[in-house]
Design an enzyme around this catalytic site. Sequence first.
Site, short mmCIF file in Angstrom:
data_model
loop_
_atom_site.label_atom_id
_atom_site.label_comp_id
_atom_site.label_asym_id
_atom_site.label_seq_id
_atom_site.Cartn_x
_atom_site.Cartn_y
_atom_site.Cartn_z
N THR A 49 0.84 -1.19 0.00
CA THR A 49 0.00 0.00 0.00
C THR A 49 0.88 1.25 0.00
O THR A 49 1.90 1.30 0.70
CB THR A 49 -0.93 0.01 1.24
OG1 THR A 49 -1.65 -1.22 1.28
CG2 THR A 49 -1.91 1.16 1.17
N ASP A 163 -10.66 -11.05 9.20
CA ASP A 163 -9.32 -10.65 9.64
C ASP A 163 -9.38 -9.42 10.56
O ASP A 163 -8.61 -8.47 10.39
CB ASP A 163 -8.42 -10.37 8.43
CG ASP A 163 -6.93 -10.44 8.79
OD1 ASP A 163 -6.59 -11.08 9.81
OD2 ASP A 163 -6.12 -9.85 8.06
#
Length: 675
Positions: A49, A163
């Site tokens: 990212t 998650d």
Amino acid sequence: MICCLNPECQNPQHPNGTKVCQSCGTQLGKLRNRYRPIKPIGGGGFAKTYLAEDADKLNELCAIKQLAPSFQGSWQLEKAKELFEQEAQRLQQLGTHSQIPSLLAYFEEDSRLYLVQQYIEGQTLKTELENFGPFSEQKIWELLLDLLPVLEYIHRHGVIHRDIKPENIIRRTPQLPHPPTPLKKGLAPAAAGGTAELAGELVLLDFGVAKQQAALAVGAPGTTIGTPGYAPAEQMERGEASAAGDLYSLGATCFHLLSATHPLELKNRHGYGWVYLWREHLRGAVSQELGRILDKLLQQDCRWRYQSAEEVLQDLHSRPRRPAGMPLFPHPLPWPPAKLWKILLPAGAAILLLGAEICGSFRYGVFPFNPIFLIIGQPSRIFLKATLSGHTEPVLSLAISPDGQTLASGSVDSTIKLWYNYAGKERATLTGHTDWVRSVAISPDGLLVVSGSLDNTIKIWDLATGKQKTTLKGHTGSVWSVAISPDGETVASGSNDRTVKIWDTATGTLKNTLTGNTNSVNAVAISRDGKTLVSGSNDKTVKVWDLATGKEKTALLGHTGEVKSVAISPDGQIAVSGSNDTTIKVWDLAAGTLKTTLKGHAGAVFEVAVSPDGRTLVSGSLDKTVKVWDLATGTEKFTLLGHTNSVNSVAISPDGQTIFSGSRDSTIKIWRMPK
């Protein structure tokens, strides 16, 4: 600045105007002639990212996520692409919610996949924990109230996150309407003239492994995926995903933030059974209300968890309000008094309140005295004789001497205490273990105490003097259970290292190691004739061994949860096992078959014991109760209430007239059972 998008580049940042990366030679520029990467801000197993600027929106900040798998192989790559595309779909579907990043673009460029999403300025809860230390209970309440509506929203749209963890929850930096006035020393922000609300709302990140619930067909579990320690057993081991699984992860996240202890650390030590021990790892106590909610979030069996975020929110909004720090009662009860009366006074219910201590009225109750025990259902001859308070931490194990005069108890406080049984007074404290004392046993001749600990050792003590005689070393994991043979010559121990070891009591030498379990061995028991050993394990099996040869005779299958306790009847014909699946199973040892399953507990069964005459079974459970059963018929005779936390251990006196129970509430209760 401009950033190189080669995922292997070691020095990706360069000044504006640079055309070629000076580190790896990659061409630099905007993606789609619009998104200019500035710097890396994160990376996982298959994606990186970058912080970026959107030239079409006056250089507004955004986040670029690049598919950059660190593994090779066509199947793995295709799976990574599938998950990446699914993440984009989830963000497009859910990103209208203010606490979920919105999708700005999804495209392929230079043979790489990219998604562009809203940039959330703030600090993850993982960073917040590292910077400021463990969360207060109040912050956990606020977290639950802020995040549960988000989970309710995504679950309502059929999405399972899979998650949830501190790294994937970010606290948005508040947008202040004006610069805050510098804080004056000793003043809170509001008093100083600045913003009264420093903490922003929580945003749920990273839908990279989220799954559409409709795709999770029954009988066709999905890919086993998630973060160890936070993901529940059914997700990590069988690929099953559900709203209840996300709620488990939320509970594990709350525990980590409260304790500053990673759940994986406890899972590595105790398996998934760590969820029954979480309180022992907190820096401070939590209220009963929060404890009950976390207990239900963290149930190992998904059937016993909250099934929806709405259920949790209902409990949150219905929690009692009372002055901070004021206990509901001087001696906490399983339910509020008003509810007790409502439960206990229907027509036909018989209530026995015996042995009450008159100790003043409750400040916030309806009872004029303190009942020290309650027995519900039918007229009972069992009553509470005494409560022993001496351990500073939960009581994990109990053993009674053959003459019934001495009670031994092992605790999380790493000590063993010896009590004058009938007087209820402490006789001695044995110290030497460096971790929890998980199991104690007393030799048939009444001369020795044997203890097993999470420090991986077994210690043998002189019962009369309280002095340590020897230490048995050989296990490579925590020792969960010890048992002594009827002739006193052999000690058996079950361990987190998946083995049962057989020791010579006199010399302390290792005689045999029994292998075959695929997970922690939680309990061992030896038959009265000394020929048979029974063990219970986290692998959900009860194994029957020939003690002399160490050969496995049979494996008893049927439990759907970890087996936490085992016992053998005095005649050696029956084995009994208690499990996290909330049931007790009674087995025919000779035939290796299941005789009956006892149901009644509402939580994991941590301990079972059979009376000397073989007629009565006693069990202790996570549900805070002790139950007494008729072993021949399998019927429940009594339920004993009084403990304010899980009952970890039970024992029966040699004459069969007294029951002992040890609890996570750090007390031992002595119950009288006359004929």
